[in-house]
Design a protein around this motif. Sequence first.
Motif, PDB file in Angstrom:
ATOM      1  N   UNK A 240       6.266   8.953  -6.970  1.00 50.72           N
ATOM      2  CA  UNK A 240       5.425   8.141  -6.076  1.00 50.72           C
ATOM      3  C   UNK A 240       4.449   8.991  -5.272  1.00 50.72           C
ATOM      4  N   UNK A 241       3.468   8.307  -4.692  1.00 48.71           N
ATOM      5  CA  UNK A 241       2.471   8.968  -3.860  1.00 48.71           C
ATOM      6  C   UNK A 241       2.118   8.050  -2.699  1.00 48.71           C
ATOM      7  N   UNK A 242       1.578   8.589  -1.618  1.00 52.43           N
ATOM      8  CA  UNK A 242       1.144   7.722  -0.512  1.00 52.43           C
ATOM      9  C   UNK A 242      -0.030   6.843  -0.950  1.00 52.43           C
ATOM     10  N   UNK A 273      -3.939  -2.048  10.784  1.00 48.64           N
ATOM     11  CA  UNK A 273      -4.689  -1.108   9.953  1.00 48.64           C
ATOM     12  C   UNK A 273      -3.922   0.203   9.839  1.00 48.64           C
ATOM     13  N   UNK A 274      -4.261   0.982   8.801  1.00 50.50           N
ATOM     14  CA  UNK A 274      -3.703   2.323   8.650  1.00 50.50           C
ATOM     15  C   UNK A 274      -2.295   2.373   8.109  1.00 50.50           C
ATOM     16  N   UNK A 275      -1.817   1.316   7.470  1.00 54.12           N
ATOM     17  CA  UNK A 275      -0.469   1.322   6.894  1.00 54.12           C
ATOM     18  C   UNK A 275      -0.467   1.996   5.527  1.00 54.12           C
ATOM     19  N   UNK A 276       0.673   2.587   5.183  1.00 58.41           N
ATOM     20  CA  UNK A 276       0.811   3.254   3.889  1.00 58.41           C
ATOM     21  C   UNK A 276       2.089   2.806   3.190  1.00 58.41           C
ATOM     22  N   UNK A 277       2.002   2.743   1.860  1.00 52.62           N
ATOM     23  CA  UNK A 277       3.164   2.517   1.009  1.00 52.62           C
ATOM     24  C   UNK A 277       3.432   3.792   0.222  1.00 52.62           C
ATOM     25  N   UNK A 279       4.367   4.776  -3.571  1.00 50.29           N
ATOM     26  CA  UNK A 279       4.601   4.272  -4.912  1.00 50.29           C
ATOM     27  C   UNK A 279       3.470   4.587  -5.852  1.00 50.29           C
ATOM     28  N   UNK A 280       3.339   3.782  -6.887  1.00 50.99           N
ATOM     29  CA  UNK A 280       2.309   3.952  -7.910  1.00 50.99           C
ATOM     30  C   UNK A 280       1.093   3.124  -7.518  1.00 50.99           C
ATOM     31  N   UNK A 281      -0.004   3.785  -7.313  1.00 54.01           N
ATOM     32  CA  UNK A 281      -1.196   3.098  -6.821  1.00 54.01           C
ATOM     33  C   UNK A 281      -1.684   2.025  -7.798  1.00 54.01           C
ATOM     34  N   UNK A 282      -1.704   2.358  -9.096  1.00 60.15           N
ATOM     35  CA  UNK A 282      -2.201   1.397 -10.076  1.00 60.15           C
ATOM     36  C   UNK A 282      -1.358   0.134 -10.121  1.00 60.15           C
ATOM     37  N   UNK A 283      -0.035   0.287 -10.073  1.00 56.80           N
ATOM     38  CA  UNK A 283       0.833  -0.881 -10.119  1.00 56.80           C
ATOM     39  C   UNK A 283       0.715  -1.724  -8.855  1.00 56.80           C
ATOM     40  N   UNK A 284       0.650  -1.070  -7.715  1.00 54.25           N
ATOM     41  CA  UNK A 284       0.509  -1.817  -6.461  1.00 54.25           C
ATOM     42  C   UNK A 284      -0.826  -2.554  -6.403  1.00 54.25           C
ATOM     43  N   UNK A 285      -1.885  -1.918  -6.886  1.00 57.16           N
ATOM     44  CA  UNK A 285      -3.192  -2.573  -6.904  1.00 57.16           C
ATOM     45  C   UNK A 285      -3.181  -3.780  -7.833  1.00 57.16           C
ATOM     46  N   UNK A 373       6.843  -5.196 -10.199  1.00 53.80           N
ATOM     47  CA  UNK A 373       6.292  -4.099  -9.388  1.00 53.80           C
ATOM     48  C   UNK A 373       7.036  -4.016  -8.060  1.00 53.80           C
ATOM     49  N   UNK A 374       7.290  -5.163  -7.445  1.00 56.46           N
ATOM     50  CA  UNK A 374       8.030  -5.170  -6.179  1.00 56.46           C
ATOM     51  C   UNK A 374       9.425  -4.575  -6.369  1.00 56.46           C
ATOM     52  N   UNK A 375      10.112  -4.973  -7.441  1.00 52.80           N
ATOM     53  CA  UNK A 375      11.469  -4.461  -7.679  1.00 52.80           C
ATOM     54  C   UNK A 375      11.460  -2.964  -7.948  1.00 52.80           C
ATOM     55  N   UNK A 376      10.492  -2.483  -8.731  1.00 49.92           N
ATOM     56  CA  UNK A 376      10.452  -1.053  -9.053  1.00 49.92           C
ATOM     57  C   UNK A 376      10.089  -0.207  -7.842  1.00 49.92           C
ATOM     58  N   UNK A 377       9.514  -0.811  -6.805  1.00 48.55           N
ATOM     59  CA  UNK A 377       9.193  -0.092  -5.563  1.00 48.55           C
ATOM     60  C   UNK A 377      10.238  -0.347  -4.475  1.00 48.55           C
TER      61      UNK A 377
END
Length: 428
Positions: A240-242, A273-277, A279-285, A373-377
């Motif tokens: 994962x990544x920020x 504003x300014x929140x971070x997750x 995980x995988x950026x492509x999947x979250x997008x 995607x939600x489950x994998x994160x």
Amino acid sequence: MDVNVAAAAACAIAGLGVGLTASIAFRWSEREQARGRYGSTSGRNRQQTLGGTAQEPPLPPGVDTVLSVLRSCAVVLGEGDEVVKASSAAYAMGLVRGGAVAVDQLLALARSTRRDGEIRQVELELPRPGAARAAEPLAVSVRVAPLGSRLVLVLVEDQTERRRVEAVRRDFVANVSHELKTPVGALSLLSEAVADAADDPEAVQRFAGRMQIEATRLASLVQEIIDLSRVQDDRLMTDPEPVAVDELIAEAIDRCRQQAAAKQILISAGGIAGLYLHGNRGQLAAALGNLVENAVNYSPPRTRVAIATRRISSAAALGEADGELIEISVTDQGIGISEKDRERVFERFYRVDPARSRQTGGTGLGLSIVKHVAASHGGTVSVWSVEGQGSTFTLRLPAGQAPADLTPPAGDAAEPLSETTPQLAPEA
């Protein structure tokens, strides 16, 4: 005369001995039957003698140990159909109640096996314990075999989940075949039409436009199938990544800008504003984009779609160890979802309104991708909806940390993030 008296005395003594022997045998037989009838207790599998002392059930050596490690529900029945041994899973499934087998089909199978000694294996549907009659029954595989000369072993394995997965897989293959066949067939027919209308530039242009629509639909379906195959095992991210939530929202809004403008739908975003997750950026997008796109496609013209973000406690939301979650909700003013459909909207290829899906080019895979995607994160997705008023889809994902080279925003005050144009048109 003395001889006759002696013979009579001998016969009397012999008759007395036979009577005493028969009486003792009869008493012993009654005692053994009482042991078999009343000796086993519910859930503890014990036998009692007439004197009241407890004994282990008469199982062959090692059988008790083997039954304790089996995944299947196990029930051992005695000569009188009494339960000699039953696993806790058998009680939980409702197969055994009050020290007796509560399912008539199992009793019939056990009696047939005791009579002829044959091993039997059948598939049955049993009512769920404690559920209403209308509830979906349990699909079980039953195997009945003789255990020694007096006992019968019944093994019951719950196959409900496996059958459900197999049904989903069959439906998935059938639906994929159908969904791929439709645009491919359309492209084939349109290409023939273009060839036949070679001398009519206007017709060629019209058919070419239709071919482009079908090709886009086909490409979208293939891409969503690829996306689904990557996340359907629900395994947690390994690298994962920020990921900035603000950027995900901006990308989702930009993805739907054209459709929203065509229907004069306002998309607004607000919250922290300014929140971070993490995980995988492509999947979250893709997940957030699917939610926003659905909200636009299923909303009537001149309405509003809102995206809101906030921090919540995981203990309050999920009942787990205390931690922070990022909640992203997408609310529309669309057609809404009925109660029966709300239970199935996250299934692959399930459409609340198939006619509208054909108009919008929906594949029926978008919400299934969101769920996986939600489950994998390590998060969840849920839906609230009222028919005719709209729906709210909510993603809850574990909060991440901003990259070390970025300065976190000062304060957590809620503030609007962005708002798309055009504005709602005035009433006619």
